[in-house]
Design a protein around this motif. Sequence first.
Motif, PDB file in Angstrom:
ATOM      1  N   PRO A 170       7.201  -0.884 -30.912  1.00 19.14           N
ATOM      2  CA  PRO A 170       7.669  -0.881 -29.522  1.00 19.14           C
ATOM      3  C   PRO A 170       6.494  -0.742 -28.557  1.00 19.14           C
ATOM      4  CG  PRO A 170       8.952   0.638 -30.874  1.00 19.14           C
ATOM      5  CD  PRO A 170       7.773   0.226 -31.697  1.00 19.14           C
ATOM      6  N   LEU A 171       6.518  -1.512 -27.466  1.00 17.08           N
ATOM      7  CA  LEU A 171       5.446  -1.517 -26.473  1.00 17.08           C
ATOM      8  C   LEU A 171       5.985  -1.010 -25.141  1.00 17.08           C
ATOM      9  CD1 LEU A 171       3.995  -5.083 -27.216  1.00 17.08           C
ATOM     10  CD2 LEU A 171       3.284  -2.904 -28.238  1.00 17.08           C
ATOM     11  N   VAL A 172       5.185  -0.165 -24.478  1.00 16.12           N
ATOM     12  CA  VAL A 172       5.591   0.404 -23.195  1.00 16.12           C
ATOM     13  C   VAL A 172       4.435   0.273 -22.217  1.00 16.12           C
ATOM     14  CG1 VAL A 172       6.302   2.496 -21.975  1.00 16.12           C
ATOM     15  CG2 VAL A 172       7.179   2.047 -24.270  1.00 16.12           C
ATOM     16  N   GLU A 173       4.705  -0.297 -21.044  1.00 18.29           N
ATOM     17  CA  GLU A 173       3.702  -0.388 -19.995  1.00 18.29           C
ATOM     18  C   GLU A 173       3.902   0.772 -19.024  1.00 18.29           C
ATOM     19  OE1 GLU A 173       2.490  -3.402 -16.335  1.00 18.29           O
ATOM     20  OE2 GLU A 173       3.419  -4.230 -18.153  1.00 18.29           O
ATOM     21  N   ALA A 174       2.955   1.700 -19.002  1.00 19.12           N
ATOM     22  CA  ALA A 174       3.101   2.892 -18.167  1.00 19.12           C
ATOM     23  C   ALA A 174       1.767   3.595 -18.017  1.00 19.12           C
ATOM     24  CB  ALA A 174       4.136   3.849 -18.758  1.00 19.12           C
ATOM     25  N   ASP A 175       1.693   4.486 -17.036  1.00 20.86           N
ATOM     26  CA  ASP A 175       0.511   5.290 -16.770  1.00 20.86           C
ATOM     27  C   ASP A 175       0.537   6.535 -17.645  1.00 20.86           C
ATOM     28  OD1 ASP A 175      -1.270   7.262 -15.407  1.00 20.86           O
ATOM     29  OD2 ASP A 175      -1.454   5.656 -13.929  1.00 20.86           O
ATOM     30  N   ALA A 176      -0.607   6.893 -18.212  1.00 18.92           N
ATOM     31  CA  ALA A 176      -0.675   8.061 -19.092  1.00 18.92           C
ATOM     32  C   ALA A 176      -0.370   9.360 -18.357  1.00 18.92           C
ATOM     33  CB  ALA A 176      -2.056   8.152 -19.737  1.00 18.92           C
ATOM     34  N   GLY A 177      -0.530   9.373 -17.035  1.00 18.12           N
ATOM     35  CA  GLY A 177      -0.240  10.576 -16.267  1.00 18.12           C
ATOM     36  C   GLY A 177       1.209  10.728 -15.893  1.00 18.12           C
ATOM     37  N   ASP A 178       2.040   9.767 -16.288  1.00 18.25           N
ATOM     38  CA  ASP A 178       3.472   9.818 -15.971  1.00 18.25           C
ATOM     39  C   ASP A 178       4.227   9.145 -17.111  1.00 18.25           C
ATOM     40  OD1 ASP A 178       5.867  10.192 -14.667  1.00 18.25           O
ATOM     41  OD2 ASP A 178       5.599   8.487 -13.303  1.00 18.25           O
ATOM     42  N   LEU A 179       4.288   9.828 -18.242  1.00 25.16           N
ATOM     43  CA  LEU A 179       4.869   9.238 -19.453  1.00 25.16           C
ATOM     44  C   LEU A 179       6.388   9.128 -19.339  1.00 25.16           C
ATOM     45  CD1 LEU A 179       2.751  11.168 -22.117  1.00 25.16           C
ATOM     46  CD2 LEU A 179       2.397   8.828 -21.277  1.00 25.16           C
ATOM     47  N   PRO A 180       6.951   7.957 -19.603  1.00 30.06           N
ATOM     48  CA  PRO A 180       8.392   7.730 -19.437  1.00 30.06           C
ATOM     49  C   PRO A 180       9.204   8.108 -20.674  1.00 30.06           C
ATOM     50  CG  PRO A 180       7.335   5.671 -19.984  1.00 30.06           C
ATOM     51  CD  PRO A 180       6.233   6.699 -19.936  1.00 30.06           C
ATOM     52  N   PHE A 181       9.009   9.327 -21.160  1.00 29.37           N
ATOM     53  CA  PHE A 181       9.705   9.787 -22.354  1.00 29.37           C
ATOM     54  C   PHE A 181      10.274  11.181 -22.114  1.00 29.37           C
ATOM     55  CE2 PHE A 181       5.979   7.249 -23.744  1.00 29.37           C
ATOM     56  CZ  PHE A 181       6.655   6.153 -24.263  1.00 29.37           C
ATOM     57  N   LYS A 182      11.314  11.510 -22.851  1.00 27.07           N
ATOM     58  CA  LYS A 182      11.921  12.831 -22.760  1.00 27.07           C
ATOM     59  C   LYS A 182      11.012  13.885 -23.395  1.00 27.07           C
ATOM     60  CE  LYS A 182      16.699  11.109 -22.947  1.00 27.07           C
ATOM     61  NZ  LYS A 182      17.968  11.143 -23.721  1.00 27.07           N
ATOM     62  N   ASP A 183      11.224  15.110 -23.008  1.00 25.54           N
ATOM     63  CA  ASP A 183      10.489  16.221 -23.616  1.00 25.54           C
ATOM     64  C   ASP A 183      10.702  16.223 -25.125  1.00 25.54           C
ATOM     65  OD1 ASP A 183      10.125  16.781 -20.976  1.00 25.54           O
ATOM     66  OD2 ASP A 183      11.054  18.760 -21.010  1.00 25.54           O
ATOM     67  N   GLY A 184       9.646  16.516 -25.872  1.00 26.90           N
ATOM     68  CA  GLY A 184       9.756  16.659 -27.318  1.00 26.90           C
ATOM     69  C   GLY A 184      10.149  15.404 -28.060  1.00 26.90           C
ATOM     70  N   SER A 185       9.661  14.243 -27.606  1.00 27.45           N
ATOM     71  CA  SER A 185      10.040  12.970 -28.235  1.00 27.45           C
ATOM     72  C   SER A 185       9.188  12.597 -29.440  1.00 27.45           C
ATOM     73  CB  SER A 185       9.938  11.828 -27.205  1.00 27.45           C
ATOM     74  OG  SER A 185      10.845  12.007 -26.148  1.00 27.45           O
ATOM     75  N   PHE A 186       7.991  13.221 -29.573  1.00 26.42           N
ATOM     76  CA  PHE A 186       7.045  12.770 -30.592  1.00 26.42           C
ATOM     77  C   PHE A 186       6.495  13.933 -31.420  1.00 26.42           C
ATOM     78  CE2 PHE A 186       6.915   9.698 -27.128  1.00 26.42           C
ATOM     79  CZ  PHE A 186       7.077   8.489 -27.813  1.00 26.42           C
ATOM     80  N   ASP A 187       6.125  13.583 -32.649  1.00 24.91           N
ATOM     81  CA  ASP A 187       5.476  14.550 -33.541  1.00 24.91           C
ATOM     82  C   ASP A 187       3.966  14.552 -33.354  1.00 24.91           C
ATOM     83  OD1 ASP A 187       7.863  15.339 -35.205  1.00 24.91           O
ATOM     84  OD2 ASP A 187       7.845  13.178 -35.611  1.00 24.91           O
ATOM     85  N   LEU A 188       3.403  13.390 -33.027  1.00 28.27           N
ATOM     86  CA  LEU A 188       1.957  13.226 -32.887  1.00 28.27           C
ATOM     87  C   LEU A 188       1.668  12.320 -31.700  1.00 28.27           C
ATOM     88  CD1 LEU A 188       1.095  12.343 -36.613  1.00 28.27           C
ATOM     89  CD2 LEU A 188       0.741  14.567 -35.536  1.00 28.27           C
ATOM     90  N   ALA A 189       0.467  12.480 -31.123  1.00 25.18           N
ATOM     91  CA  ALA A 189      -0.010  11.561 -30.096  1.00 25.18           C
ATOM     92  C   ALA A 189      -1.487  11.281 -30.360  1.00 25.18           C
ATOM     93  CB  ALA A 189       0.183  12.145 -28.702  1.00 25.18           C
ATOM     94  N   CYS A 190      -1.929  10.074 -30.047  1.00 26.99           N
ATOM     95  CA  CYS A 190      -3.316   9.702 -30.315  1.00 26.99           C
ATOM     96  C   CYS A 190      -3.801   8.712 -29.278  1.00 26.99           C
ATOM     97  CB  CYS A 190      -3.455   9.109 -31.714  1.00 26.99           C
ATOM     98  SG  CYS A 190      -2.443   7.628 -32.007  1.00 26.99           S
ATOM     99  N   SER A 191      -5.118   8.640 -29.138  1.00 27.41           N
ATOM    100  CA  SER A 191      -5.721   7.694 -28.207  1.00 27.41           C
ATOM    101  C   SER A 191      -7.157   7.436 -28.627  1.00 27.41           C
ATOM    102  CB  SER A 191      -5.693   8.252 -26.780  1.00 27.41           C
ATOM    103  OG  SER A 191      -6.199   7.309 -25.868  1.00 27.41           O
ATOM    104  N   ALA A 192      -7.462   6.196 -28.975  1.00 28.40           N
ATOM    105  CA  ALA A 192      -8.826   5.802 -29.334  1.00 28.40           C
ATOM    106  C   ALA A 192      -9.471   5.149 -28.123  1.00 28.40           C
ATOM    107  CB  ALA A 192      -8.813   4.857 -30.538  1.00 28.40           C
ATOM    108  N   TYR A 193     -10.176   5.944 -27.338  1.00 28.00           N
ATOM    109  CA  TYR A 193     -10.834   5.497 -26.118  1.00 28.00           C
ATOM    110  C   TYR A 193      -9.843   4.982 -25.080  1.00 28.00           C
ATOM    111  CZ  TYR A 193     -15.742   5.874 -27.568  1.00 28.00           C
ATOM    112  OH  TYR A 193     -16.984   6.334 -27.931  1.00 28.00           O
ATOM    113  N   GLY A 194      -8.596   5.317 -25.175  1.00 28.99           N
ATOM    114  CA  GLY A 194      -7.619   4.848 -24.211  1.00 28.99           C
ATOM    115  C   GLY A 194      -7.300   5.902 -23.173  1.00 28.99           C
ATOM    116  N   ALA A 195      -7.286   5.529 -21.926  1.00 32.66           N
ATOM    117  CA  ALA A 195      -6.826   6.355 -20.800  1.00 32.66           C
ATOM    118  C   ALA A 195      -7.758   7.501 -20.447  1.00 32.66           C
ATOM    119  CB  ALA A 195      -5.414   6.888 -21.048  1.00 32.66           C
ATOM    120  N   VAL A 196      -8.058   8.403 -21.356  1.00 36.23           N
ATOM    121  CA  VAL A 196      -8.740   9.654 -21.021  1.00 36.23           C
ATOM    122  C   VAL A 196     -10.060   9.439 -20.279  1.00 36.23           C
ATOM    123  CG1 VAL A 196      -9.703  11.801 -21.925  1.00 36.23           C
ATOM    124  CG2 VAL A 196      -7.590  10.894 -22.894  1.00 36.23           C
ATOM    125  N   PRO A 197     -10.945   8.517 -20.693  1.00 37.73           N
ATOM    126  CA  PRO A 197     -12.201   8.359 -19.961  1.00 37.73           C
ATOM    127  C   PRO A 197     -12.034   7.791 -18.556  1.00 37.73           C
ATOM    128  CG  PRO A 197     -12.340   7.373 -22.154  1.00 37.73           C
ATOM    129  CD  PRO A 197     -10.906   7.640 -21.872  1.00 37.73           C
TER     130      PRO A 197
END
Length: 279
Positions: A126-153
């Motif tokens: 599944p693909l989602v177009e969104a800003d990392a500072g405003d995630l369009p998901f409910k609280d507690g939706s995921f077990d893990l999160a990751c980012s390889a050079y994405g968003a944070v820098p």
Amino acid sequence: MNQEYEHEVPSDSAEEEAEATRRDAGDAESSRASRGWWDRNADEYQNDHGSFLGDDRFVWGPEGLEEAEAGLLGPPASLKGLDVLEIGAGAAQCSRWLAAQGARPVALDLSHRQLQHALRIGGDVPLVEADAGDLPFKDGSFDLACSAYGAVPFVADPVKVFREVRRVLRPGGRWVFSVTHPIRWAFPDEPGPEGLSIAASYFDRTPYVEQDEQGRAVYVEHHRTIGDRVRDVVAGGFRLLDLVEPEWPEWNSQEWGGWSPLRGNLIPGTAIFVCERTE
């Protein structure tokens, strides 16, 4: 892996006449610049780096450290059945690798064009177009999160992003992200010998900005020291479990922007933060 620090500009791009400077850039300007830059440059990025990234390979940075080897999210066998959010997914290469391990990944990116490349490559992620500072998901939706050079820098307020990541993670969830190693900001971003002499203050947090003739940012990257990153992790509601600085492997002979075997054998190019959601 959605990354560019020192990037090559296409000859017909809007950035051809961009002025490189150091100045303040807030959330809105940084987000707008990142979306525009990645939409304009996604084609060349995937063309230049797609063979290294592969279609379903999870690589943490230009050194070539793979998640299959590092196990920073946990042993590959432990990922089966877990809900995983990849932030700044680019063409979703990492998410495809996660899916192959039996995980249920969601690939999120700010850039519409990057996600079009994800569709081109294919797969059931599944693909989602969104800003990392405003995630369009409910609280507690995921077990893990990751980012390889994405968003944070590329964000002006990483704590805001971290708090959003914490919100969508379940208790004890792991958050692992890689960024340009902060020490590299003190050196010219050159792969050869000219990139081995300190040229700027490590402590200068002023953002790197490329702007057009009207002074509008077309590319923004934010520098944080190692200490800043650790404090941001804690302020975002995480505990730091590990900080990985990948060494340059003998097999990797490529140059990627300022990354190279010469520099990689002397100074770290990537920092990977392994974090756990506090209760």
